[in-house]
Write an enzyme that holds these catalytic residues in place. Structure first.
Site, PDB file in Angstrom:
ATOM      1  N   PHE A   1     -15.504   4.386   7.479  1.00 61.26           N
ATOM      2  CA  PHE A   1     -14.105   4.704   7.185  1.00 61.26           C
ATOM      3  C   PHE A   1     -13.778   4.664   5.697  1.00 61.26           C
ATOM      4  CE2 PHE A   1     -14.213   0.127   8.304  1.00 61.26           C
ATOM      5  CZ  PHE A   1     -13.677  -0.433   7.154  1.00 61.26           C
TER       6      PHE A   1
ATOM      7  N   THR B   1      -5.951  -7.575  10.570  1.00 58.17           N
ATOM      8  CA  THR B   1      -6.290  -6.322   9.883  1.00 58.17           C
ATOM      9  C   THR B   1      -5.869  -5.105  10.703  1.00 58.17           C
ATOM     10  OG1 THR B   1      -8.187  -7.375   8.814  1.00 58.17           O
ATOM     11  CG2 THR B   1      -8.215  -4.954   8.967  1.00 58.17           C
TER      12      THR B   1
ATOM     13  N   HIS C   1      -2.172  -5.413   1.500  1.00 57.00           N
ATOM     14  CA  HIS C   1      -3.422  -6.131   1.274  1.00 57.00           C
ATOM     15  C   HIS C   1      -3.076  -7.530   0.799  1.00 57.00           C
ATOM     16  CE1 HIS C   1      -7.397  -7.204  -0.284  1.00 57.00           C
ATOM     17  NE2 HIS C   1      -6.739  -7.727  -1.307  1.00 57.00           N
TER      18      HIS C   1
ATOM     19  N   LYS D   1       0.824  -1.214   0.000  1.00 56.32           N
ATOM     20  CA  LYS D   1       0.000   0.000   0.000  1.00 56.32           C
ATOM     21  C   LYS D   1       0.859   1.265   0.000  1.00 56.32           C
ATOM     22  CE  LYS D   1      -3.984  -2.221   2.277  1.00 56.32           C
ATOM     23  NZ  LYS D   1      -4.848  -2.208   3.489  1.00 56.32           N
TER      24      LYS D   1
ATOM     25  N   ASN E   1      -2.012   0.021   7.266  1.00 53.46           N
ATOM     26  CA  ASN E   1      -1.579  -1.335   7.598  1.00 53.46           C
ATOM     27  C   ASN E   1      -0.752  -2.035   6.521  1.00 53.46           C
ATOM     28  OD1 ASN E   1      -3.639  -1.944   5.877  1.00 53.46           O
ATOM     29  ND2 ASN E   1      -4.893  -3.069   7.362  1.00 53.46           N
TER      30      ASN E   1
ATOM     31  N   TYR F   1     -12.680  -2.717  -3.163  1.00 59.46           N
ATOM     32  CA  TYR F   1     -13.243  -2.609  -1.807  1.00 59.46           C
ATOM     33  C   TYR F   1     -14.766  -2.487  -1.829  1.00 59.46           C
ATOM     34  CZ  TYR F   1      -8.655  -2.086   0.504  1.00 59.46           C
ATOM     35  OH  TYR F   1      -7.399  -2.287   1.018  1.00 59.46           O
TER      36      TYR F   1
ATOM     37  N   ARG G   1       2.262  -6.915   9.182  1.00 61.53           N
ATOM     38  CA  ARG G   1       1.633  -5.789   9.885  1.00 61.53           C
ATOM     39  C   ARG G   1       2.172  -5.650  11.310  1.00 61.53           C
ATOM     40  NH1 ARG G   1      -4.360  -7.158   7.430  1.00 61.53           N
ATOM     41  NH2 ARG G   1      -4.258  -5.790   5.592  1.00 61.53           N
TER      42      ARG G   1
HETATM   43  P1  DAT Z   1      -7.973  -6.884   5.406  1.00 63.82           P
HETATM   44  O1  DAT Z   1      -7.174  -5.798   4.714  1.00 63.82           O
HETATM   45  O2  DAT Z   1      -7.232  -7.464   6.580  1.00 63.82           O
HETATM   46  O3  DAT Z   1      -8.493  -7.920   4.459  1.00 63.82           O
HETATM   47  P2  DAT Z   1     -10.683  -5.772   5.446  1.00 63.82           P
HETATM   48  O4  DAT Z   1     -10.864  -6.410   4.110  1.00 63.82           O
HETATM   49  O5  DAT Z   1     -11.706  -6.043   6.488  1.00 63.82           O
HETATM   50  O6  DAT Z   1      -9.256  -6.163   6.069  1.00 63.82           O
HETATM   51  O7  DAT Z   1     -10.586  -4.183   5.292  1.00 63.82           O
HETATM   52  C1  DAT Z   1      -9.850  -3.638   4.221  1.00 63.82           C
HETATM   53  C2  DAT Z   1      -9.069  -2.457   4.708  1.00 63.82           C
HETATM   54  O8  DAT Z   1      -9.937  -1.449   5.209  1.00 63.82           O
HETATM   55  C3  DAT Z   1      -8.114  -2.757   5.863  1.00 63.82           C
HETATM   56  O9  DAT Z   1      -6.888  -3.308   5.442  1.00 63.82           O
HETATM   57  C4  DAT Z   1      -7.944  -1.405   6.486  1.00 63.82           C
HETATM   58  C5  DAT Z   1      -9.311  -0.758   6.285  1.00 63.82           C
HETATM   59  N1  DAT Z   1     -10.110  -0.916   7.505  1.00 63.82           N
HETATM   60  C6  DAT Z   1     -10.767  -2.031   7.906  1.00 63.82           C
HETATM   61  N2  DAT Z   1     -11.384  -1.832   9.079  1.00 63.82           N
HETATM   62  C7  DAT Z   1     -11.098  -0.546   9.422  1.00 63.82           C
HETATM   63  C8  DAT Z   1     -11.443   0.285  10.527  1.00 63.82           C
HETATM   64  N3  DAT Z   1     -12.209  -0.157  11.515  1.00 63.82           N
HETATM   65  N4  DAT Z   1     -10.940   1.559  10.532  1.00 63.82           N
HETATM   66  C9  DAT Z   1     -10.173   2.017   9.534  1.00 63.82           C
HETATM   67  N5  DAT Z   1      -9.825   1.293   8.467  1.00 63.82           N
HETATM   68  C10 DAT Z   1     -10.276   0.024   8.409  1.00 63.82           C
HETATM   69 MG    MG Z   2      -9.918  -7.808   2.964  1.00 70.01          MG
END
Ligand code: DAT
Ligand code: MG
Length: 151
Positions: free
Chosen positions: A59, A93, A117, A11, A114, A51, A104
């Site tokens: 967020f 995450t 991806h 990222k 973080n 996404y 991470r």
């Molecule tokens: P991952 O990236 O572990 O697959 P995800 O698909 O649930 O997690 O979410 C995608 C991204 O969105 C994640 O890497 C960071 C952001 N994100 C998720 N939950 C968040 C939150 N509560 N506050 C801020 N950003 C968040």
């Molecule tokens: Mg994800």
């Protein structure tokens, strides 16, 4: 090749912090095979697809701003159990909860920055690779050490 492929994004925070090599090195050393890679500036359309499941989250606007704030590196890695193994290497995450030893957990502190991806299932990986890469950008090649990395 040896089964499945997964999408990994390094990222924009990681590109700015010069962590690209560290992230790539971890997947290389684990034994996975790099089959596609490019540096690009992602646009909103691409991220809305990627996404899709998060578009209603509070967020999401901040996530979009972060992910378009600078270039990122998109990669496809291939190998045995690659989707699950890559998720385990990436960690929770929320970087604050991610275990030491994970990408991470070693390289970041906060959920909103973080570092990487990684696709969360084989089905998601297939879809996501299609969002980020053209078919002809994936290179099929034989890794010379495969008899030493696979039994
Ligand atoms: P991952 O990236 O572990 O697959 P995800 O698909 O649930 O997690 O979410 C995608 C991204 O969105 C994640 O890497 C960071 C952001 N994100 C998720 N939950 C968040 C939150 N509560 N506050 C801020 N950003 C968040
Ligand atoms: Mg994800």
């Amino acid at each position: 090749g040896n089964g499945f492929q997964t999408l990994v994004l390094v990222k924009p925070d990681a590109v700015q912090r010069r962590l690209v090599g560290d992230v790539i090195g971890r997947f290389e050393r684990r034994g996975f095979k790099l089959v596609a890679m490019k540096l690009l500036q992602a646009d909103r359309g691409l991220l809305d697809q990627h996404y899709q499941h998060l578009q209603q989250k509070p967020f999401y606007p901040a996530l979009l701003a972060y992910m378009t704030s600078g270039p990122l590196v998109a990669m496809v890695w291939e190998g045995y159990n690659v989707v699950r193994s890559t998720r385990a290497m990436v960690g929770d995450t929320d970087s604050a909860k991610a275990a030491a030893g994970t990408i991470r957990g070693d390289l970041s502190m906060h959920v909103s920055r973080n570092v990487v991806h990684a696709s969360d299932s084989v089905e998601t990986a297939l879809k996501e690779i299609g969002f980020w890469f053209q078919r002809d950008e994936l290179v099929a090649w034989e890794c010379g050490d495969s008899q030493y990395t696979y039994g």
